[in-house]
Design a protein around this motif. Structure first.
Motif, PDB file in Angstrom:
ATOM      1  N   THR A   1      56.657  20.171  47.195  1.00 50.16           N
ATOM      2  CA  THR A   1      55.227  20.369  47.016  1.00 50.16           C
ATOM      3  C   THR A   1      54.718  21.531  47.849  1.00 50.16           C
ATOM      4  O   THR A   1      55.355  21.985  48.797  1.00 50.16           O
TER       5      THR A   1
ATOM      6  N   GLN B   1      51.121  22.330  49.545  1.00 43.59           N
ATOM      7  CA  GLN B   1      49.732  21.982  49.830  1.00 43.59           C
ATOM      8  C   GLN B   1      48.909  23.250  49.974  1.00 43.59           C
ATOM      9  O   GLN B   1      49.324  24.195  50.638  1.00 43.59           O
TER      10      GLN B   1
ATOM     11  N   GLU C   1      47.629  19.524  46.007  1.00 44.67           N
ATOM     12  CA  GLU C   1      49.061  19.779  45.892  1.00 44.67           C
ATOM     13  C   GLU C   1      49.343  20.598  44.645  1.00 44.67           C
ATOM     14  O   GLU C   1      48.951  20.225  43.537  1.00 44.67           O
TER      15      GLU C   1
END
Length: 376
Positions: free
Chosen positions: A6, A8, A23
Protein backbone atom coordinates in the motif's frame (compact mmCIF):
# COMPACT_ATOMS: atom_id res chain seq x y z
CA UNK A 1 5.72 2.91 7.85
CA UNK A 2 5.00 1.83 4.30
CA UNK A 3 3.93 -1.74 3.66
CA UNK A 4 4.94 -3.70 0.60
CA UNK A 5 1.46 -3.41 -0.86
CA UNK A 6 0.00 0.00 0.00
CA UNK A 7 0.84 3.63 -0.45
CA UNK A 8 -0.58 5.99 2.13
CA UNK A 9 -1.17 9.46 0.76
CA UNK A 10 -2.61 12.78 1.82
CA UNK A 11 -5.63 13.24 -0.44
CA UNK A 12 -7.06 16.62 -1.38
CA UNK A 13 -10.64 15.83 -2.40
CA UNK A 14 -11.85 19.44 -2.40
CA UNK A 15 -10.47 22.87 -1.57
CA UNK A 16 -13.33 23.13 0.95
CA UNK A 17 -12.32 19.97 2.83
CA UNK A 18 -9.21 19.18 4.91
CA UNK A 19 -6.68 16.71 3.54
CA UNK A 20 -7.22 13.11 4.61
CA UNK A 21 -5.18 9.92 4.57
CA UNK A 22 -6.06 7.61 1.69
CA UNK A 23 -4.55 4.31 0.64
CA UNK A 24 -3.46 4.23 -2.99
CA UNK A 25 -1.62 1.59 -4.98
CA UNK A 26 2.15 1.88 -5.21
CA UNK A 27 2.85 3.33 -8.67
CA UNK A 28 4.51 1.09 -11.25
CA UNK A 29 7.82 2.15 -12.78
CA UNK A 30 7.28 2.02 -16.53
CA UNK A 31 9.72 3.15 -19.22
CA UNK A 32 11.00 6.67 -18.61
CA UNK A 33 9.98 6.75 -14.96
CA UNK A 34 11.24 6.13 -11.44
CA UNK A 35 9.28 5.43 -8.26
CA UNK A 36 10.63 7.13 -5.14
CA UNK A 37 10.09 6.08 -1.54
CA UNK A 38 9.58 9.52 0.00
CA UNK A 39 11.67 10.27 3.10
CA UNK A 40 10.79 13.95 3.42
CA UNK A 41 9.11 16.84 1.66
CA UNK A 42 9.40 20.55 2.54
CA UNK A 43 6.24 22.40 3.51
CA UNK A 44 6.29 26.11 2.65
CA UNK A 45 4.67 28.93 4.61
CA UNK A 46 1.96 29.28 1.94
CA UNK A 47 1.20 25.56 1.48
CA UNK A 48 -2.07 25.87 3.39
CA UNK A 49 -3.17 28.66 1.02
CA UNK A 50 -2.69 26.39 -2.00
CA UNK A 51 -4.37 23.45 -0.28
CA UNK A 52 -7.44 25.54 0.56
CA UNK A 53 -7.70 27.22 -2.86
CA UNK A 54 -6.79 30.68 -1.53
CA UNK A 55 -3.81 30.79 -3.88
CA UNK A 56 -4.52 29.57 -7.42
CA UNK A 57 -2.89 26.35 -8.55
CA UNK A 58 -4.92 25.52 -11.72
CA UNK A 59 -5.26 21.94 -10.41
CA UNK A 60 -8.74 20.49 -10.12
CA UNK A 61 -9.17 18.13 -7.14
CA UNK A 62 -8.90 15.35 -6.29
CA UNK A 63 -5.14 14.89 -6.15
CA UNK A 64 -2.13 14.31 -3.88
CA UNK A 65 -0.47 17.70 -3.21
CA UNK A 66 3.13 18.49 -2.39
CA UNK A 67 6.08 19.56 -4.56
CA UNK A 68 9.65 18.21 -4.36
CA UNK A 69 11.07 15.62 -2.00
CA UNK A 70 14.06 13.62 -0.86
CA UNK A 71 13.80 9.85 -0.97
CA UNK A 72 15.23 6.56 -2.15
CA UNK A 73 14.76 4.81 -5.45
CA UNK A 74 12.11 2.12 -4.96
CA UNK A 75 11.64 1.00 -8.57
CA UNK A 76 13.06 1.88 -11.98
CA UNK A 77 11.82 1.75 -15.53
CA UNK A 78 13.75 -0.60 -17.84
CA UNK A 79 15.54 2.31 -19.56
CA UNK A 80 17.19 3.73 -16.40
CA UNK A 81 20.98 3.95 -16.80
CA UNK A 82 22.48 5.99 -13.96
CA UNK A 83 20.07 5.47 -11.06
CA UNK A 84 20.11 2.30 -8.96
CA UNK A 85 17.66 0.81 -6.47
CA UNK A 86 18.16 2.29 -3.01
CA UNK A 87 19.95 5.43 -4.24
CA UNK A 88 19.44 8.55 -2.14
CA UNK A 89 17.84 11.09 -4.49
CA UNK A 90 16.30 14.52 -4.78
CA UNK A 91 12.98 14.51 -6.64
CA UNK A 92 12.13 17.71 -8.51
CA UNK A 93 8.45 18.26 -9.26
CA UNK A 94 9.07 20.60 -12.23
CA UNK A 95 7.83 18.49 -15.14
CA UNK A 96 8.30 19.66 -18.71
CA UNK A 97 6.63 18.33 -21.81
CA UNK A 98 9.07 15.95 -23.49
CA UNK A 99 7.86 16.95 -26.96
CA UNK A 100 7.30 20.60 -25.96
CA UNK A 101 9.51 21.84 -23.10
CA UNK A 102 7.73 25.19 -23.16
CA UNK A 103 4.88 23.45 -21.33
CA UNK A 104 5.76 23.14 -17.66
CA UNK A 105 3.98 22.17 -14.44
CA UNK A 106 4.84 21.47 -10.81
CA UNK A 107 3.41 18.04 -10.04
CA UNK A 108 1.05 18.19 -7.09
CA UNK A 109 1.42 21.95 -6.74
CA UNK A 110 0.88 24.23 -9.72
CA UNK A 111 -0.14 23.89 -13.35
CA UNK A 112 0.47 26.54 -15.99
CA UNK A 113 -2.16 28.18 -18.20
CA UNK A 114 -3.75 26.54 -21.22
CA UNK A 115 -4.97 23.07 -22.23
CA UNK A 116 -1.44 21.78 -22.89
CA UNK A 117 -0.48 22.30 -19.25
CA UNK A 118 -3.67 20.61 -18.08
CA UNK A 119 -2.95 17.63 -20.34
CA UNK A 120 0.60 17.29 -18.99
CA UNK A 121 -0.74 17.70 -15.48
CA UNK A 122 -3.14 14.80 -15.83
CA UNK A 123 -0.19 12.50 -16.49
CA UNK A 124 1.81 13.87 -13.52
CA UNK A 125 -0.95 15.07 -11.23
CA UNK A 126 0.09 13.72 -7.84
CA UNK A 127 2.77 15.23 -5.63
CA UNK A 128 5.00 14.08 -2.81
CA UNK A 129 2.67 13.95 0.19
CA UNK A 130 2.54 10.19 -0.17
CA UNK A 131 4.82 7.27 0.64
CA UNK A 132 5.64 6.46 -3.00
CA UNK A 133 5.69 8.86 -5.95
CA UNK A 134 6.30 8.23 -9.66
CA UNK A 135 8.25 10.84 -11.60
CA UNK A 136 10.01 11.15 -14.95
CA UNK A 137 13.58 9.84 -14.83
CA UNK A 138 14.93 13.28 -15.72
CA UNK A 139 13.33 14.75 -12.58
CA UNK A 140 15.33 12.61 -10.15
CA UNK A 141 18.88 13.50 -9.08
CA UNK A 142 21.25 11.10 -7.39
CA UNK A 143 22.82 12.53 -4.22
CA UNK A 144 26.26 11.68 -2.83
CA UNK A 145 25.14 9.76 0.24
CA UNK A 146 28.64 9.25 1.64
CA UNK A 147 29.38 12.95 1.47
CA UNK A 148 25.99 14.30 2.58
CA UNK A 149 24.81 11.77 5.19
CA UNK A 150 28.28 10.60 6.21
CA UNK A 151 30.92 13.33 6.11
CA UNK A 152 28.56 16.31 6.49
CA UNK A 153 26.15 14.44 8.83
CA UNK A 154 23.05 15.81 7.15
CA UNK A 155 19.73 14.00 7.35
CA UNK A 156 17.11 13.45 4.61
CA UNK A 157 14.96 16.10 6.34
CA UNK A 158 17.80 18.62 6.06
CA UNK A 159 18.31 17.78 2.39
CA UNK A 160 14.73 18.83 1.59
CA UNK A 161 16.02 22.42 1.68
CA UNK A 162 17.54 21.70 -1.75
CA UNK A 163 14.06 22.68 -2.95
CA UNK A 164 14.53 26.24 -1.70
CA UNK A 165 18.12 26.55 -2.91
CA UNK A 166 17.08 25.39 -6.39
CA UNK A 167 14.51 28.18 -6.73
CA UNK A 168 17.14 30.73 -5.71
CA UNK A 169 19.51 29.11 -8.22
CA UNK A 170 16.98 29.57 -10.99
CA UNK A 171 16.74 33.26 -10.17
CA UNK A 172 20.43 34.10 -9.71
CA UNK A 173 22.48 31.50 -11.59
CA UNK A 174 20.09 31.17 -14.50
CA UNK A 175 17.85 34.20 -15.02
CA UNK A 176 20.21 36.87 -13.68
CA UNK A 177 23.44 35.20 -14.78
CA UNK A 178 25.00 36.67 -11.63
CA UNK A 179 28.80 36.59 -11.64
CA UNK A 180 31.60 37.17 -9.16
CA UNK A 181 32.10 40.83 -8.29
CA UNK A 182 28.66 41.99 -9.42
CA UNK A 183 26.25 43.63 -6.98
CA UNK A 184 22.80 42.22 -6.34
CA UNK A 185 19.98 43.66 -4.23
CA UNK A 186 17.74 41.00 -2.72
CA UNK A 187 14.44 41.65 -1.01
CA UNK A 188 12.53 40.82 0.97
CA UNK A 189 15.17 38.46 2.36
CA UNK A 190 13.61 37.33 5.64
CA UNK A 191 11.73 34.38 4.12
CA UNK A 192 13.01 30.95 3.18
CA UNK A 193 13.60 31.73 -0.50
CA UNK A 194 14.96 35.29 -0.23
CA UNK A 195 17.30 34.37 2.60
CA UNK A 196 18.80 31.48 0.66
CA UNK A 197 19.17 33.75 -2.37
CA UNK A 198 21.43 35.90 -0.17
CA UNK A 199 23.49 32.81 0.74
CA UNK A 200 23.76 31.70 -2.87
CA UNK A 201 24.80 35.15 -4.09
CA UNK A 202 27.55 35.31 -1.46
CA UNK A 203 28.75 31.82 -2.45
CA UNK A 204 29.03 33.06 -6.05
CA UNK A 205 31.20 35.95 -4.84
CA UNK A 206 28.76 38.78 -5.48
CA UNK A 207 28.25 41.87 -3.35
CA UNK A 208 24.83 41.63 -1.69
CA UNK A 209 22.50 44.32 -0.37
CA UNK A 210 19.75 42.61 1.66
CA UNK A 211 16.43 44.40 2.15
CA UNK A 212 13.93 43.91 4.95
CA UNK A 213 11.75 45.71 7.46
CA UNK A 214 13.27 44.28 10.65
CA UNK A 215 16.71 45.53 11.62
CA UNK A 216 17.01 42.77 14.22
CA UNK A 217 16.45 40.06 11.59
CA UNK A 218 18.85 41.68 9.14
CA UNK A 219 21.53 42.05 11.79
CA UNK A 220 21.03 38.40 12.82
CA UNK A 221 21.37 37.31 9.19
CA UNK A 222 24.70 39.11 8.86
CA UNK A 223 25.94 37.53 12.10
CA UNK A 224 24.87 34.04 11.05
CA UNK A 225 26.69 34.54 7.76
CA UNK A 226 29.92 35.24 9.68
CA UNK A 227 29.72 39.00 9.10
CA UNK A 228 30.63 38.40 5.46
CA UNK A 229 32.17 41.67 4.19
CA UNK A 230 30.32 41.26 0.88
CA UNK A 231 26.96 41.57 2.70
CA UNK A 232 25.30 44.83 3.68
CA UNK A 233 21.67 45.48 4.51
CA UNK A 234 19.07 48.23 4.42
CA UNK A 235 16.07 48.57 6.73
CA UNK A 236 13.18 49.63 4.52
CA UNK A 237 10.93 52.43 5.78
CA UNK A 238 8.25 52.68 3.09
CA UNK A 239 9.47 56.13 2.03
CA UNK A 240 10.53 55.40 -1.58
CA UNK A 241 12.89 58.38 -1.93
CA UNK A 242 14.64 57.68 1.36
CA UNK A 243 14.78 53.93 0.72
CA UNK A 244 16.29 54.41 -2.75
CA UNK A 245 18.97 56.70 -1.32
CA UNK A 246 19.77 54.19 1.45
CA UNK A 247 20.04 51.26 -0.98
CA UNK A 248 22.31 53.24 -3.31
CA UNK A 249 24.55 54.21 -0.38
CA UNK A 250 24.83 50.53 0.62
CA UNK A 251 26.18 49.47 -2.79
CA UNK A 252 29.97 49.42 -3.29
CA UNK A 253 31.18 53.05 -3.45
CA UNK A 254 27.54 54.09 -3.88
CA UNK A 255 27.70 53.21 -7.59
CA UNK A 256 24.53 51.12 -7.75
CA UNK A 257 23.73 47.49 -8.48
CA UNK A 258 23.63 45.13 -11.45
CA UNK A 259 20.66 43.04 -10.34
CA UNK A 260 17.53 43.35 -8.22
CA UNK A 261 15.97 40.01 -7.23
CA UNK A 262 12.44 40.30 -5.83
CA UNK A 263 10.98 37.71 -3.42
CA UNK A 264 7.68 39.32 -2.42
CA UNK A 265 5.67 36.46 -0.87
CA UNK A 266 2.32 35.26 -2.15
CA UNK A 267 -0.72 37.22 -0.98
CA UNK A 268 0.76 40.69 -1.52
CA UNK A 269 -0.82 42.78 -4.30
CA UNK A 270 2.48 44.14 -5.67
CA UNK A 271 6.26 43.76 -5.22
CA UNK A 272 7.19 45.32 -1.88
CA UNK A 273 10.56 46.97 -2.58
CA UNK A 274 10.80 47.03 -6.37
CA UNK A 275 9.96 50.72 -6.84
CA UNK A 276 12.72 51.77 -4.42
CA UNK A 277 15.32 49.29 -5.68
CA UNK A 278 14.90 49.91 -9.42
CA UNK A 279 16.24 53.45 -9.08
CA UNK A 280 19.61 52.11 -7.92
CA UNK A 281 20.29 49.85 -10.90
CA UNK A 282 23.17 50.58 -13.25
CA UNK A 283 22.96 50.80 -17.02
CA UNK A 284 21.81 47.41 -18.30
CA UNK A 285 20.54 46.37 -14.88
CA UNK A 286 18.49 43.19 -14.55
CA UNK A 287 15.34 42.75 -12.48
CA UNK A 288 14.35 39.16 -11.63
CA UNK A 289 10.87 38.54 -10.24
CA UNK A 290 10.83 35.30 -8.24
CA UNK A 291 8.14 35.84 -5.61
CA UNK A 292 4.38 35.50 -5.53
CA UNK A 293 2.94 39.02 -5.72
CA UNK A 294 -0.49 38.96 -7.34
CA UNK A 295 -0.54 42.40 -8.99
CA UNK A 296 1.46 44.36 -11.57
CA UNK A 297 4.75 46.06 -10.62
CA UNK A 298 4.74 49.86 -10.47
CA UNK A 299 7.88 50.94 -12.30
CA UNK A 300 9.02 53.92 -14.35
CA UNK A 301 8.77 53.43 -18.13
CA UNK A 302 11.27 56.27 -18.66
CA UNK A 303 13.82 54.79 -16.24
CA UNK A 304 13.66 51.41 -17.98
CA UNK A 305 14.26 53.06 -21.33
CA UNK A 306 17.03 55.45 -20.36
CA UNK A 307 19.01 52.83 -18.41
CA UNK A 308 18.29 49.89 -20.73
CA UNK A 309 16.87 47.85 -17.86
CA UNK A 310 15.37 44.40 -18.30
CA UNK A 311 12.77 42.58 -16.25
CA UNK A 312 12.42 38.80 -16.17
CA UNK A 313 10.13 36.47 -14.30
CA UNK A 314 11.69 33.20 -13.16
CA UNK A 315 9.82 30.10 -12.06
CA UNK A 316 11.92 27.19 -10.73
CA UNK A 317 15.14 26.22 -12.55
CA UNK A 318 16.59 24.07 -15.30
CA UNK A 319 18.11 20.63 -14.85
CA UNK A 320 21.58 22.08 -15.41
CA UNK A 321 21.08 24.69 -12.67
CA UNK A 322 19.81 22.09 -10.22
CA UNK A 323 22.92 19.99 -10.83
CA UNK A 324 25.04 23.07 -10.01
CA UNK A 325 23.13 23.77 -6.79
CA UNK A 326 23.46 20.16 -5.64
CA UNK A 327 27.21 20.23 -6.31
CA UNK A 328 27.55 23.47 -4.34
CA UNK A 329 25.86 21.73 -1.40
CA UNK A 330 27.95 18.57 -1.72
CA UNK A 331 31.16 20.65 -1.94
CA UNK A 332 30.22 22.69 1.15
CA UNK A 333 29.78 26.04 -0.59
CA UNK A 334 26.17 26.08 0.60
CA UNK A 335 25.61 24.81 4.14
CA UNK A 336 22.41 23.45 5.66
CA UNK A 337 23.40 21.75 8.95
CA UNK A 338 22.12 22.76 12.37
CA UNK A 339 25.50 24.35 13.06
CA UNK A 340 24.40 27.15 10.70
CA UNK A 341 21.46 27.94 12.96
CA UNK A 342 19.02 26.15 10.66
CA UNK A 343 16.07 24.53 12.40
CA UNK A 344 14.18 21.56 10.95
CA UNK A 345 10.82 20.66 12.50
CA UNK A 346 9.59 17.25 11.34
CA UNK A 347 6.01 15.93 11.26
CA UNK A 348 4.55 12.59 10.14
CA UNK A 349 1.87 12.73 7.43
CA UNK A 350 -0.83 12.08 10.01
CA UNK A 351 -0.01 15.45 11.61
CA UNK A 352 -0.30 17.45 8.39
CA UNK A 353 -2.65 20.08 9.87
CA UNK A 354 -0.17 20.81 12.66
CA UNK A 355 2.65 20.86 10.11
CA UNK A 356 0.83 23.36 7.87
CA UNK A 357 0.10 25.61 10.85
CA UNK A 358 3.73 25.42 11.96
CA UNK A 359 4.98 26.23 8.46
CA UNK A 360 2.66 29.26 8.18
CA UNK A 361 3.84 30.61 11.53
CA UNK A 362 7.54 29.83 11.07
CA UNK A 363 8.20 30.48 7.38
CA UNK A 364 11.43 32.39 7.90
CA UNK A 365 14.99 32.06 6.65
CA UNK A 366 16.59 28.79 7.83
CA UNK A 367 13.35 27.70 9.51
CA UNK A 368 12.08 24.54 7.81
CA UNK A 369 8.97 22.42 8.19
CA UNK A 370 9.31 18.89 6.84
CA UNK A 371 6.65 16.19 6.40
CA UNK A 372 8.02 12.63 6.57
CA UNK A 373 5.89 9.95 4.86
CA UNK A 374 8.51 7.22 5.52
CA UNK A 375 10.84 7.57 8.52
CA UNK A 376 14.40 6.33 8.02
Amino acid sequence: MASSETNQALWLSSYDEPLSIKELPIPEAVSGTVVIRILGMPLTAVAHLFHTGKLPSNIKPPYVPGPNAVGRVHALGPDAIHLKLGDLVYADCTVRGRDDPDVMIMAGHLFGPGPESQKLGQAWRDGSLQQYQRLPLENVYRLDQQRLLGELAYTPAMLTSIAYYSVAGGALLEAAGLTIGETVIIGPCGGAFGGLAVELALAIGANVVALGRSEDKLRMMKQKLNNNPLLTYVVMTGDQTADTAAILKATPEGHGANVYNDWTPGGFPAPLFLSAAVGTLKQGGRIILSGGAQGAPDVSYFLFMIRSLSITGKWMCSRETLFKVIKMIEHGQLKMGTETGSKYTVFPMEEYEQAAKHAAENGAWRQYTVVVPNPE
